[in-house]
Design an enzyme around this catalytic site. Structure first.
Site, PDB file in Angstrom:
ATOM      1  N   LEU A  39       0.826  -1.211   0.000  1.00  0.00           N
ATOM      2  CA  LEU A  39       0.000   0.000   0.000  1.00  0.00           C
ATOM      3  C   LEU A  39       0.862   1.264   0.000  1.00  0.00           C
ATOM      4  O   LEU A  39       0.354   2.370  -0.181  1.00  0.00           O
ATOM      5  CB  LEU A  39      -0.940   0.003   1.205  1.00  0.00           C
ATOM      6  CG  LEU A  39      -2.044  -1.063   1.153  1.00  0.00           C
ATOM      7  CD1 LEU A  39      -2.879  -1.041   2.420  1.00  0.00           C
ATOM      8  CD2 LEU A  39      -2.944  -0.852  -0.063  1.00  0.00           C
TER       9      LEU A  39
ATOM     10  N   HIS B 125      -1.078  -8.564  -0.016  1.00  0.00           N
ATOM     11  CA  HIS B 125      -0.707  -7.579  -1.039  1.00  0.00           C
ATOM     12  C   HIS B 125      -1.652  -7.593  -2.253  1.00  0.00           C
ATOM     13  O   HIS B 125      -2.150  -6.564  -2.681  1.00  0.00           O
ATOM     14  CB  HIS B 125       0.714  -7.826  -1.555  1.00  0.00           C
ATOM     15  CG  HIS B 125       1.750  -7.914  -0.465  1.00  0.00           C
ATOM     16  ND1 HIS B 125       1.659  -7.203   0.696  1.00  0.00           N
ATOM     17  CD2 HIS B 125       2.906  -8.625  -0.378  1.00  0.00           C
ATOM     18  CE1 HIS B 125       2.713  -7.474   1.458  1.00  0.00           C
ATOM     19  NE2 HIS B 125       3.481  -8.339   0.824  1.00  0.00           N
TER      20      HIS B 125
ATOM     21  N   THR C 101       5.588   5.968 -19.156  1.00  0.00           N
ATOM     22  CA  THR C 101       6.690   5.297 -18.460  1.00  0.00           C
ATOM     23  C   THR C 101       7.275   6.306 -17.475  1.00  0.00           C
ATOM     24  O   THR C 101       7.732   7.376 -17.877  1.00  0.00           O
ATOM     25  CB  THR C 101       7.771   4.865 -19.471  1.00  0.00           C
ATOM     26  OG1 THR C 101       7.155   3.982 -20.398  1.00  0.00           O
ATOM     27  CG2 THR C 101       8.924   4.168 -18.791  1.00  0.00           C
TER      28      THR C 101
HETATM   29  N1  LIG Z   1       6.162   1.542 -20.485  1.00  0.00           N
HETATM   30  C1  LIG Z   1       6.794   0.424 -20.610  1.00  0.00           C
HETATM   31  O1  LIG Z   1       7.852   0.220 -20.030  1.00  0.00           O
HETATM   32  C2  LIG Z   1       6.193  -0.629 -21.448  1.00  0.00           C
HETATM   33  C3  LIG Z   1       6.800  -1.851 -21.492  1.00  0.00           C
HETATM   34  N2  LIG Z   1       6.277  -2.831 -22.220  1.00  0.00           N
HETATM   35  C4  LIG Z   1       6.986  -4.117 -22.203  1.00  0.00           C
HETATM   36  O2  LIG Z   1       6.711  -4.869 -23.340  1.00  0.00           O
HETATM   37  C5  LIG Z   1       6.683  -6.232 -23.025  1.00  0.00           C
HETATM   38  C6  LIG Z   1       5.417  -6.889 -23.506  1.00  0.00           C
HETATM   39  O3  LIG Z   1       4.284  -6.229 -22.975  1.00  0.00           O
HETATM   40  P1  LIG Z   1       3.137  -6.981 -22.164  1.00  0.00           P
HETATM   41  O4  LIG Z   1       2.172  -6.009 -21.709  1.00  0.00           O
HETATM   42  O5  LIG Z   1       3.726  -7.867 -21.144  1.00  0.00           O
HETATM   43  O6  LIG Z   1       2.412  -7.823 -23.302  1.00  0.00           O
HETATM   44  P2  LIG Z   1       2.375  -9.330 -23.751  1.00  0.00           P
HETATM   45  O7  LIG Z   1       1.171  -9.395 -24.572  1.00  0.00           O
HETATM   46  O8  LIG Z   1       3.666  -9.741 -24.304  1.00  0.00           O
HETATM   47  O9  LIG Z   1       2.157 -10.175 -22.425  1.00  0.00           O
HETATM   48  C7  LIG Z   1       1.006 -10.074 -21.713  1.00  0.00           C
HETATM   49  C8  LIG Z   1       1.092 -10.926 -20.497  1.00  0.00           C
HETATM   50  O10 LIG Z   1       0.702 -12.223 -20.889  1.00  0.00           O
HETATM   51  C9  LIG Z   1       1.378 -13.189 -20.145  1.00  0.00           C
HETATM   52  N3  LIG Z   1       1.852 -14.253 -21.002  1.00  0.00           N
HETATM   53  C10 LIG Z   1       3.046 -14.402 -21.586  1.00  0.00           C
HETATM   54  N4  LIG Z   1       3.093 -15.569 -22.259  1.00  0.00           N
HETATM   55  C11 LIG Z   1       1.894 -16.153 -22.103  1.00  0.00           C
HETATM   56  C12 LIG Z   1       1.327 -17.352 -22.541  1.00  0.00           C
HETATM   57  N5  LIG Z   1       1.994 -18.211 -23.294  1.00  0.00           N
HETATM   58  N6  LIG Z   1       0.055 -17.633 -22.183  1.00  0.00           N
HETATM   59  C13 LIG Z   1      -0.647 -16.780 -21.427  1.00  0.00           C
HETATM   60  N7  LIG Z   1      -0.152 -15.630 -20.972  1.00  0.00           N
HETATM   61  C14 LIG Z   1       1.102 -15.314 -21.303  1.00  0.00           C
HETATM   62  C15 LIG Z   1       2.565 -12.522 -19.507  1.00  0.00           C
HETATM   63  O11 LIG Z   1       2.386 -12.614 -18.135  1.00  0.00           O
HETATM   64  P3  LIG Z   1       3.087 -13.696 -17.216  1.00  0.00           P
HETATM   65  O12 LIG Z   1       4.311 -14.278 -17.838  1.00  0.00           O
HETATM   66  O13 LIG Z   1       3.398 -12.883 -16.044  1.00  0.00           O
HETATM   67  O14 LIG Z   1       2.056 -14.705 -16.983  1.00  0.00           O
HETATM   68  C16 LIG Z   1       2.466 -11.059 -19.922  1.00  0.00           C
HETATM   69  O15 LIG Z   1       2.557 -10.208 -18.804  1.00  0.00           O
HETATM   70  C17 LIG Z   1       6.816  -6.337 -21.521  1.00  0.00           C
HETATM   71  O16 LIG Z   1       8.125  -6.650 -21.198  1.00  0.00           O
HETATM   72  C18 LIG Z   1       6.477  -4.964 -21.043  1.00  0.00           C
HETATM   73  O17 LIG Z   1       7.122  -4.631 -19.866  1.00  0.00           O
HETATM   74  C19 LIG Z   1       5.143  -2.665 -22.940  1.00  0.00           C
HETATM   75  C20 LIG Z   1       4.504  -1.453 -22.937  1.00  0.00           C
HETATM   76  C21 LIG Z   1       4.988  -0.336 -22.213  1.00  0.00           C
HETATM   77  O1  LIG Z   2       5.722  -9.357   1.948  1.00  0.00           O
HETATM   78  C1  LIG Z   2       6.514  -9.879   1.185  1.00  0.00           C
HETATM   79  O2  LIG Z   2       6.947  -9.172   0.117  1.00  0.00           O
HETATM   80  C2  LIG Z   2       8.189  -9.490  -0.488  1.00  0.00           C
HETATM   81  C3  LIG Z   2       8.205  -8.764  -1.815  1.00  0.00           C
HETATM   82  O3  LIG Z   2       8.203  -7.398  -1.592  1.00  0.00           O
HETATM   83  P1  LIG Z   2       8.737  -6.408  -2.727  1.00  0.00           P
HETATM   84  O4  LIG Z   2       8.473  -5.068  -2.178  1.00  0.00           O
HETATM   85  O5  LIG Z   2      10.198  -6.714  -2.906  1.00  0.00           O
HETATM   86  O6  LIG Z   2       7.972  -6.713  -3.947  1.00  0.00           O
HETATM   87  C4  LIG Z   2       8.361 -10.981  -0.666  1.00  0.00           C
HETATM   88  O7  LIG Z   2       9.669 -11.254  -1.133  1.00  0.00           O
HETATM   89  C5  LIG Z   2       8.152 -11.673   0.667  1.00  0.00           C
HETATM   90  O8  LIG Z   2       8.206 -13.075   0.465  1.00  0.00           O
HETATM   91  C6  LIG Z   2       6.820 -11.300   1.258  1.00  0.00           C
HETATM   92  O9  LIG Z   2       6.718 -11.788   2.576  1.00  0.00           O
END
Ligand SMILES: NC(=O)C1=CN([C@@H]2O[C@H](COP(=O)(O)OP(=O)(O)OC[C@H]3O[C@@H](n4cnc5c(N)ncnc54)[C@H](OP(=O)(O)O)[C@@H]3O)[C@@H](O)[C@H]2O)C=CC1
Ligand SMILES: O=C1O[C@H](COP(=O)(O)O)[C@@H](O)[C@H](O)[C@H]1O
Length: 517
Positions: A202, A262, A422
């Site tokens: 939070l 969280h 960003t």
């Molecule tokens: N402002 C910025 O910095 C921006 C950065 N980006 C970057 O671009 C990249 C791609 O963007 P993102 O929004 O993640 O889009 P994607 O469409 O690539 O991914 C969407 C989400 O889908 C999940 N995913 C990945 N593979 C699979 C799968 N096989 N089946 C189901 N779910 C899947 C992933 O989550 P998970 O693996 O956690 O399950 C991911 O977070 C990221 O690295 C992002 O940080 C994009 C836009 C702006």
């Molecule tokens: O409360 C917890 O949070 C941390 C992760 O915190 P972050 O601020 O680094 O994202 C996690 O590693 C820990 O296991 C959990 O108890």
């Protein structure tokens, strides 16, 4: 220190000039890990930046006999990020620190604690020197919470008109019953206004931003419901395992460690209705209201996993959860969980809220993904992916909305892109305080917006307790996943089937800040 800081800055300046009372911040469990790595460094940053009331002192309390200045200098220093030109300020900070050795279960020790605070209060330059406002941070194992809080309340509370505030760290119990017992115990000793249950999520910038994003933007207000939103996914991933602390983790598991607190806190901020005002009670009322509409989780709503070593990995990655010598042999404690929650109210009925969390995964990430419905009567032959609003909590805070736009040039084809905020580009150089900094400052300010209220906590445990008990009694074997992977593949299937999440696998991000003009 620049003059930017955060939203409460005006109030903070006022607070730091306040000399009506001395404040004594007591770190209970001062010799421990949390105190060393988080609490003392945070106190130093707040002191360094002149954000605390001018007459503030810090008192460490623990069973071990330590020399506090040496402890701060030798053990905490590595976490404090002290710049060379801050050495003099750091020396001033050291002078504000005191220490008392005492037990956690004897009245005499807490009488001594009271006397020590009174003695410190006299060092303050404030008018009201007979006592001080007292903030107690319980950086202690749960096993001593009950006796410490009882003895504090009996022997070490501030004399009126000074205030007493107690900051309590999780775990707040292990299930609904134990949590209710702890809450009932606390409520006989302290008022709700005196209790600050800390959930450090939070205090994170993007979690705090949720209320502003949601309630200060008309464009979101109208679409924030079941008419426009298909599903919501809230993810927490860590790229490391138990790191030798498996004994502690095994008692709790990933559901208690991050989901019940969280992730559910984030969910309540995403799903709650508009509060009457920014007042802490109004906001917490709305959070409780929405939590009350969430049915208890069932086994069929979740997928659990446990990591195994990656034979091709480096160092720690080779080690599975069960290879950690501090983990009991054959443990079925989940280190990964994907759960789909329902919200039975007018706004959200039928919209799945997916909570996904895991240790030893492929990346460090905490994010909120709001996936919108497909365009009805789509004239582009379903070639467009769903709109998605992503709020990335960490690392690299960002808010981006995935949209379709016309592919530039001689055509009429849609192409996937994003509206991108960003933080490191838009707010370059802005000071981004650590979560603990904001939250500890809130305690000085008496703001409980970002702390968990008793009824809120009870609702959170109500949702998770039946599932946790079932897992403990039936001990289903978690599905293995490889250290460094995306987790349990079955979770993707659950997200699609129950969670209605659609991974289009078509989106490619181009970091425009790296483009050459
Ligand atoms: N402002 C910025 O910095 C921006 C950065 N980006 C970057 O671009 C990249 C791609 O963007 P993102 O929004 O993640 O889009 P994607 O469409 O690539 O991914 C969407 C989400 O889908 C999940 N995913 C990945 N593979 C699979 C799968 N096989 N089946 C189901 N779910 C899947 C992933 O989550 P998970 O693996 O956690 O399950 C991911 O977070 C990221 O690295 C992002 O940080 C994009 C836009 C702006
Ligand atoms: O409360 C917890 O949070 C941390 C992760 O915190 P972050 O601020 O680094 O994202 C996690 O590693 C820990 O296991 C959990 O108890």
């Amino acid at each position: 220190m620049s003059e930017n800081i955060f939203s409460t800055f005006q109030t903070v300046v006022h607070l730091s000039e306040d000399c009506r009372s001395t404040h004594v911040f007591v770190v209970m469990g001062a010799s421990g890990d949390l105190a060393k790595k988080k609490i003392y460094p945070t106190l130093w940053w707040l002191y360094r930046d002149n954000l605390l009331p001018s007459s503030t002192f810090f008192l460490g309390y623990a069973r071990s006999s330590i020399e506090i200045k040496d402890f701060l200098n030798q053990k905490c220093r590595q976490y404090m990020k002290i710049k060379p030109d801050e050495e003099q300020r750091f020396q001033e900070f050291l002078e504000k620190n005191f220490y008392l050795t005492g037990s956690y279960d004897k009245s005499e020790s807490f009488v001594q604690l009271d006397l020590k605070i009174v003695e410190i209060a006299k060092l303050g330059k404030c008018e009201n020197v007979e006592d001080a406002n007292r903030i107690f941070y319980l950086a202690l194992p749960p096993s001593v919470y009950t006796s410490v809080t009882k003895l504090l309340s009996q022997n070490s509370k501030a004399r009126k008109p000074h205030f007493t505030r107690v900051i309590v760290e999780k775990p707040f119990g292990k299930d609904l019953k134990s949590s209710n017992e702890l809450s009932a115990h606390l409520s006989t000793l302290f008022t709700e206004e005196e209790i600050y249950r800390i959930d450090h999520y939070l205090g994170k910038e993007m979690v705090q931003n949720l209320i502003v994003l949601r309630f200060a933007n008309q464009i979101f207000k109208r679409i924030w419901n079941r008419d426009s939103i298909e599903c919501v996914m809230i993810t927490f991933k860590e790229p490391f395992g138990t790191q030798g602390r498996g004994g502690y983790f095994d008692e709790f598991g990933i559901i208690r460690d991050v989901m019940q607190n969280h992730l559910l806190q984030i969910l309540s901020l995403i799903a709650m209705d508009s509060p009457v005002s920014k007042n802490a009670e109004e906001i917490r009322n709305e959070k409780v209201k929405v939590l009350r509409t969430i049915p208890e989780l069932k086994m069929s709503d979740v997928i659990i996993g446990q990591y195994v070593g990656n034979p091709n990995g480096q160092g720690d990655e080779k080690m599975g959860y069960l290879d950690d010598p501090t983990v009991p042999a054959g443990s079925t404690t989940p280190t990964f969980c994907c759960a789909v929650l329902k919200i039975k109210n007018e706004r959200w009925d039928g919209v799945p809220f997916i909570l996904k969390s895991g240790k030893a995964l492929n990346e460090r990430k905490a994010e909120i993904r709001i996936q919108f419905k497909e365009v009805p009567g789509d004239i582009f032959d379903n070639t467009c992916a769903r709109n998605e609003l992503v709020i990335r909590v960490q690392p690299d805070e960002a808010v981006y909305m995935k949209i379709s736009t016309k592919k530039p040039g001689m055509n009429f084809d849609p192409v996937e892109t994003e509206l991108d905020l960003t933080y490191k580009h838009r707010y370059e150089g802005e000071y981004m305080p650590d979560a603990y900094e904001r939250l500890i400052l809130d305690v000085f300010l008496g703001s409980q917006i970002n702390f968990v209220r008793t009824d809120e906590l009870a609702e959170a445990w109500r949702i998770f307790t039946p599932l946790l008990h079932q897992l403990e009694q039936q001990k289903p074997k978690p599905i293995p996943y490889v250290y460094g992977s995306r987790g349990v593949p079955d979770a993707d299937e659950l997200c699609t089937r129950v969670g209605k999440y659609n991974y289009s696998n078509t989106y490619v991000w181009k970091d425009s800040s790296k483009s050459k003009i």
